[in-house]
Write a protein that holds these residues in place. Structure first.
Motif, short mmCIF file in Angstrom:
data_model
loop_
_atom_site.label_atom_id
_atom_site.label_comp_id
_atom_site.label_asym_id
_atom_site.label_seq_id
_atom_site.Cartn_x
_atom_site.Cartn_y
_atom_site.Cartn_z
N ALA B 201 -14.30 15.80 38.79
CA ALA B 201 -14.60 16.73 40.05
C ALA B 201 -14.51 15.66 41.23
O ALA B 201 -15.06 14.63 41.30
CB ALA B 201 -15.98 17.40 39.87
N SER B 202 -13.49 16.50 42.11
CA SER B 202 -13.35 15.60 43.41
C SER B 202 -14.62 15.99 44.21
O SER B 202 -15.38 16.48 43.78
CB SER B 202 -12.50 16.40 44.22
N PRO B 203 -14.89 14.99 45.21
CA PRO B 203 -16.34 15.19 45.95
C PRO B 203 -16.52 16.75 46.43
O PRO B 203 -17.52 17.18 46.24
CB PRO B 203 -16.00 14.36 47.47
N ALA B 205 -15.37 19.63 44.89
CA ALA B 205 -15.46 20.25 43.87
C ALA B 205 -16.84 20.06 43.21
O ALA B 205 -17.58 20.94 42.64
CB ALA B 205 -14.55 20.05 42.72
N SER B 320 -12.89 24.60 40.46
CA SER B 320 -11.96 24.45 39.49
C SER B 320 -10.62 24.34 40.37
O SER B 320 -9.56 23.49 40.28
CB SER B 320 -12.09 25.16 38.40
N ASN B 323 -10.30 21.75 42.87
CA ASN B 323 -9.91 20.40 42.44
C ASN B 323 -8.63 20.48 42.27
O ASN B 323 -8.17 19.16 42.28
CB ASN B 323 -10.81 20.47 41.13
N LYS B 324 -7.84 21.43 41.91
CA LYS B 324 -6.31 21.18 41.85
C LYS B 324 -5.59 20.84 43.05
O LYS B 324 -4.78 20.22 43.01
CB LYS B 324 -5.90 22.52 41.28
N ASP B 326 -6.93 18.87 45.05
CA ASP B 326 -7.65 17.72 45.71
C ASP B 326 -6.68 16.59 46.35
O ASP B 326 -6.57 16.03 47.17
CB ASP B 326 -8.48 17.05 44.72
N ARG B 327 -5.50 16.30 45.28
CA ARG B 327 -4.58 15.29 45.76
C ARG B 327 -3.70 15.81 46.99
O ARG B 327 -3.44 14.97 47.85
CB ARG B 327 -3.60 15.31 44.67
#
Ligand SMILES: Nc1ncnc2c1ncn2[C@@H]1O[C@H](COP(=O)(O)OP(=O)(O)O)[C@@H](O)[C@H]1O
Ligand SMILES: [Mg+2]
Lengths: 366, 588
Positions: B201-203, B205, B320, B323-324, B326-327
């Motif tokens: 999980a990103s921060p 998320a 979720s 998170n996708k 995130d980048r």
């Protein structure tokens, strides 16, 4: 008993998951928690970080996992530098102390978590979760919340959650720390079996030497932020390279000796022998384990040994512990297994000579 | 002032072991005096209110029908609801970052935030409202600054309108929002966030899927407490609102004191009371309110899990999805939340500090920045016989109330902690109700009762009212302390030859004394700062210090009030610091 053999991953995973730590250092202000740690872990290897509390094990592990930034040094996974990659992109499985299961999610939701975070399709998530839960024998407990499960069950959920996304490496921080002794021993075997079956690299942090020796391919002993020795468990025990390692792993008798031109001189001028002995002259310490220290009653003449007399005996079930005091005032301990009914064991006050086989003794200059 | 209660609950979450099957112990007798007191001075008045609203002795629904019929009252209800919703929403949005940083920030930031939350909280509502009146007035500090910066060419109307009320109320309820959130957040294991990160999980998320759902009970509790408080809030709307911002509490007050229509005032009060109880009931399905106030019931959290399930599912989906992205999302940077929280906390602290600053003015009206420093405001206060008399009246009443509340409250606390009575939950609810119910309703109800007894307008009558309000504070503080009082100490003393009285004198009293002192301080403060009870119970006859401030703020807003408010804040500060020192000493 934990896992059915996973033929797929056991062939693939053993080629990935190599880890290299290069001069890792972590400072908190003036205090150095981890000091120049370098370590190579082969794919599929089980390595333990063993050390007393505060020796920097967790900090090292957290730098691998990406939760602590090293002050200097690098972390490589399969040759790729991940030192500054955020934790969620590292693809490493972590099992935390006390497991850190999400209390607001059921077993199934906990295990599904990493897959959901990876945006996997719902159907695929369900099959994967079901498969892994069956593997850890938790299929029936899928809708339980963490607080409704025993410590051992919680641990399996943690394992399932860390394995479900098939990371090449598992990092474990004292996963058995919170459990009672019987369960610890049981789960220790489960984790070992698991390692054989999933063939993933495992880095296992513990302060329990029995655990480290029993489970690992290699043990890295840490003290004050440094790795003091990395060796196979037998070598850690039999051939410690460092006084700290000798004292921390198992019991040991330490005899202050002097090295002079190839001979080892004991405290009362005895001529002693040890198979592992560094070159050079000066003060040193001879280490010999209690079970390797034999007691001869002084009637027989023995060439190499230390004279003294028995000051106490303690029956501990499988063995008897003898305490002796040498002529130079040194206290030594000998452990004699109670294999057969003893014939003539020495009694308190008897004069005796402590001896050992040279290959069981190590001289350390540090 | 419910903050006394909540902030002490921060440190003492689980308190008492309830045992329903066990027979009452002798400690249960201690519940008797306090219970009788609360029944007579809290339950009976509220029942009387209910009867009055039905026009007893000629039972009728006329008063309720009148509320329904008249569009004027519909507007009053709508005003109340709109203001309460706006304030609650604003306080939530501004309070969440502070609570979050208070839990996750570095040690220095946390200390600053805690001071910024606690200090305004123990400053009386009246002093803080006064600060906003001074800040937002036509020639107030805010307009002064805006004009000097050239951001506006003429003063903005910030006071005596909806905006002013909302600003002032939001500031005042912020601690009430933050403290329950903080209580719950600080109970969340930080390792769970790491576990989320390790699982991909990103921060953001991790925050959405783990921290937020786990902090939900605290958010709900904060929102409910604040909303209830807003519905029954009188002081600030009355002092800062415009003519079109009449709220239900102002209507009640005017019906009692101006129209003298007690029956109709009662009906309005009952409407407000029912609304509050309904909200509390809904809230208790999500979170055991009494737990937040420092009482734990054994089976807490078990029945509430399923209600949270739904929210968790949604957050999981959002997390979720986030998170996708995130980048592609810009890195939010770990610093933005602490900085935001720091700024907000400064704003929280600022009004109080500005009043203290203005109190040292050498001008006879408010000028910002100060033309020069002097103590003239303090001299004016000390040389004015009316101010001094009001001060002594306040002290007399507060001492009386604090004495009664400490005795009754500590007996109740021991009874609740050790008594093992059946129906303990109901007892806890009774004891805590006086601070959860809108003060104005309790005050109005007590007013009717005292009027009937002929005690209305006497200092004793006012002290009795204050005691009802102060008892919950005493109980919560002492109960938290009794938990640390292991019964084994007493058994040990008995086994060593101490009789019951000697055990009390040598073991219980010394161990509980610091808590009793702290409790009595807070009881004193709650009486000393009150103005709502005085408005009704003292009507026209008793002038306490807050009463004089109240009148001053309504009439001429003289700078002397700044000096009085500053002194009041200093007193609160001293009490908080002494309380904290006593607590530390006990733990060391
Ligand atoms: N955030 C921190 N700030 C300061 N010192 C820390 C911090 N985290 C860990 N330490 C110190 O670093 C040392 C190593 O800690 P840790 O890695 O947790 O040890 P272990 O896991 O071996 O018990 C300890 O002395 C600990 O006090
Ligand atoms: Mg550790």
């Amino acid at each position: 008993m934990l896992m059915r053999t996973q033929s797929r991953s056991s062939t693939i995973a053993s080629e990935t998951g190599g880890i290299a730590l290069q001069n890792l250092q972590k400072r908190y202000g003036a205090f150095t928690a981890v000091d120049q740690v370098s370590l190579s872990v082969a794919p599929g290897e089980f390595i333990s970080l063993l050390g007393p509390s505060g020796s920097g094990k967790t900090t090292t592990l957290m730098m691998i996992a990406g939760f602590e930034m090293p002050s200097s040094g690098k972390v490589l996974v399969d040759g790729k530098d991940i030192t500054y990659l955020p934790p969620h992109r590292r693809e490493l499985g972590v099992i935390f102390q006390n497991y850190a299961l999400f209390p607001h999610m059921t077993t199934a939701e906990n295990v599904a978590y990493p897959l959901r975070m990876r945006g996997m399709a719902k159907a695929e998530i369900e099959t994967r979760v079901r498969r892994i839960l069956d593997q850890v024998h938790l299929g029936a407990l899928a809708s339980r919340y963490p607080h409704q499960m025993s410590g051992g069950q919680q641990q399996r959920v943690a394992i399932a959650r860390a394995l479900v996304f098939d990371p090449p490496v598992l990092l474990l921080d004292e996963p058995l720390g919170a459990l009672d002794r019987k369960l610890r021993e049981h789960l220790r075997n489960e984790i070992k079996t698991l390692h054989k079956e999933v063939a993933k690299t495992m880095i296992y942090v513990t302060h329990d030497q029995d655990e480290a020796l029993a489970m690992s391919d290699r043990v890295a002993v840490m003290h004050e932020g440094q790795i003091r020795q990395v060796s196979a468990p037998q070598d850690i025990y039999r051939r410690p390279e460092d006084l700290f390692v000798a004292g921390f792993v198992g019991e040991v008798n330490l005899v202050p000796v002097k090295l002079s031109s190839g001979s080892i001189v004991g405290p009362a001028g005895e001529n002693l022998s040890a198979a592992q002995c560094p070159k050079g002259d000066g003060d040193a310490t001879l280490c010999v384990r209690p079970e390797n220290l034999h007691i001869e009653t002084a009637t027989r003449e023995v060439s190499a040994g230390i004279k003294g007399h028995i000051t106490g005996t303690t029956f501990v079930g499988d063995a008897t512990i003898f305490e002796l005091r040498t002529e130079a005032g040194l206290h030594l301990t000998s452990k004699v297994l109670n294999i057969t009914q003893p014939k003539t064991l020495p009694a308190v006050g008897d004069a005796c000579i402590a001896t050992w086989h040279p290959q069981d003794a190590t001289v350390l200059t540090k | 002032m419910a903050g006394t209660v909540i902030s002490s609950a921060v440190d003492h979450s689980a308190v008492v072991q309830a045992s329903s099957s066990v027979r009452p112990t002798r400690w249960a007798w201690l519940l008797l005096p306090g219970t009788i007191f609360l029944v007579v001075l809290f339950i009976v008045p509220l029942a009387g209110l209910l009867l009055l609203s039905f026009g007893v002795p000629d039972w009728s629904l006329a008063n309720y029908l009148r509320i329904g019929d008249s569009p004027a009252y519909f507007i009053v209800l709508r005003n109340t609801l709109e203001i309460s919703l706006a304030v609650t929403a604003l306080a939530f949005v501004l309070g969440y970052p502070i609570a979050y940083a208070l839990t996750t920030g570095g040690a220095g930031l946390r200390t600053f935030l805690l001071i910024a939350v606690v200090l305004p909280y123990f400053t009386s509502v009246l002093a803080r409202t006064f600060a906003w009146v001074v800040l937002l007035g036509r020639n107030g500090v805010v307009n002064e600054i805006l004009l000097q910066l050239g951001l506006t060419s003429q003063p903005l109307a910030l006071l005596y309108n909806r905006a002013g009320v909302i600003i002032g109320m939001t500031h005042i309820v912020m601690p009430l929002m933050i403290l329950p959130m903080f209580t719950v957040m600080s109970g969340i294991d930080k390792k769970l966030l790491r576990a989320a990160r390790a699982n991909g999980a990103s921060p953001l998320a991790a925050f959405l899927t783990v921290f937020l759902p786990l902090s939900l009970p605290g958010l709900i509790a904060g929102i409910l407490l604040v909303f209830i408080y807003c519905l029954g809030f009188y002081i600030t709307p009355a002092l800062m609102g415009g003519v079109s911002d009449i709220t239900i509490t102002m209507e009640i007050s005017s019906q009692v004191t101006e129209q003298l229509n007690w029956n109709f005032a009662s009906a309005l009060s009952v409407v407000l009371l029912v609304a509050v109880l309904a909200i509390l009931w809904m809230g208790s399905r999500f979170f055991p309110i009494e737990q937040l106030l420092g009482f734990s019931s054994g089976e807490a959290n078990s029945g509430t899990a399923s209600n949270r399930q739904l929210g968790t599912q949604y957050l999981m989906r959002i997390g979720s999805a986030v998170n996708k992205l995130d980048r592609w999302l810009p890195s939010l940077g770990g610093r933005s939340v602490p900085i935001l929280a720091g700024v907000l906390a400064t704003l929280l602290l600022l009004p109080v500090l500005i009043v203290a600053y203005l109190s040292f003015s050498d001008s006879s009206y408010f000028v910002f920045p100060l033309p020069g420093y002097s103590l003239r405001n303090y001299e004016n206060y000390l040389s004015d016989a009316l101010w001094i008399r009001a001060t002594f009246t306040s002290i007399r009443i507060a001492l009386l109330a604090a004495g009664m509340a400490t005795v009754l409250g500590s007996m109740l606390a021991f009874g609740l902690a050790r008594g093992a009575i059946p129906g303990r939950g109901a007892m806890v609810a009774l004891v805590l109700s006086p601070i959860i119910m809108p003060t104005i309703i309790v005050a109005v109800a007590t007013y009717f009762l005292l009027a009937w007894w002929g005690l209305q307008g006497t200092e004793l009558g006012l002290a009795l009212g204050h005691t009802v309000h102060a008892i919950p504070y005493v109980v919560v503080i002492v109960v938290a302390n009794v938990r640390n009082l292991n019964p084994a100490y007493e058994r040990a003393a008995r086994s060593l030859g101490a009789g019951p009285w000697a055990t009390f004198r040598t073991i219980i009293a010394p161990l509980v004394m610091p808590a009793l002192v702290v409790a009595s301080f807070f009881a004193f403060l709650s009486s000393f700062d009150d103005v709502v009870y005085v408005l009704f119970l003292g009507i026209g006859r008793i002038t306490t210090l807050p009463m004089r401030m109240w009148e001053g703020i309504r009439q001429d807003i003289s700078p002397t009030i700044a000096a009085v408010a500053t002194l009041q804040m200093t007193l609160a500060l001293i009490i908080v610091v002494v309380g904290e020192l006593l607590r530390r000493k006990k733990h060391s």
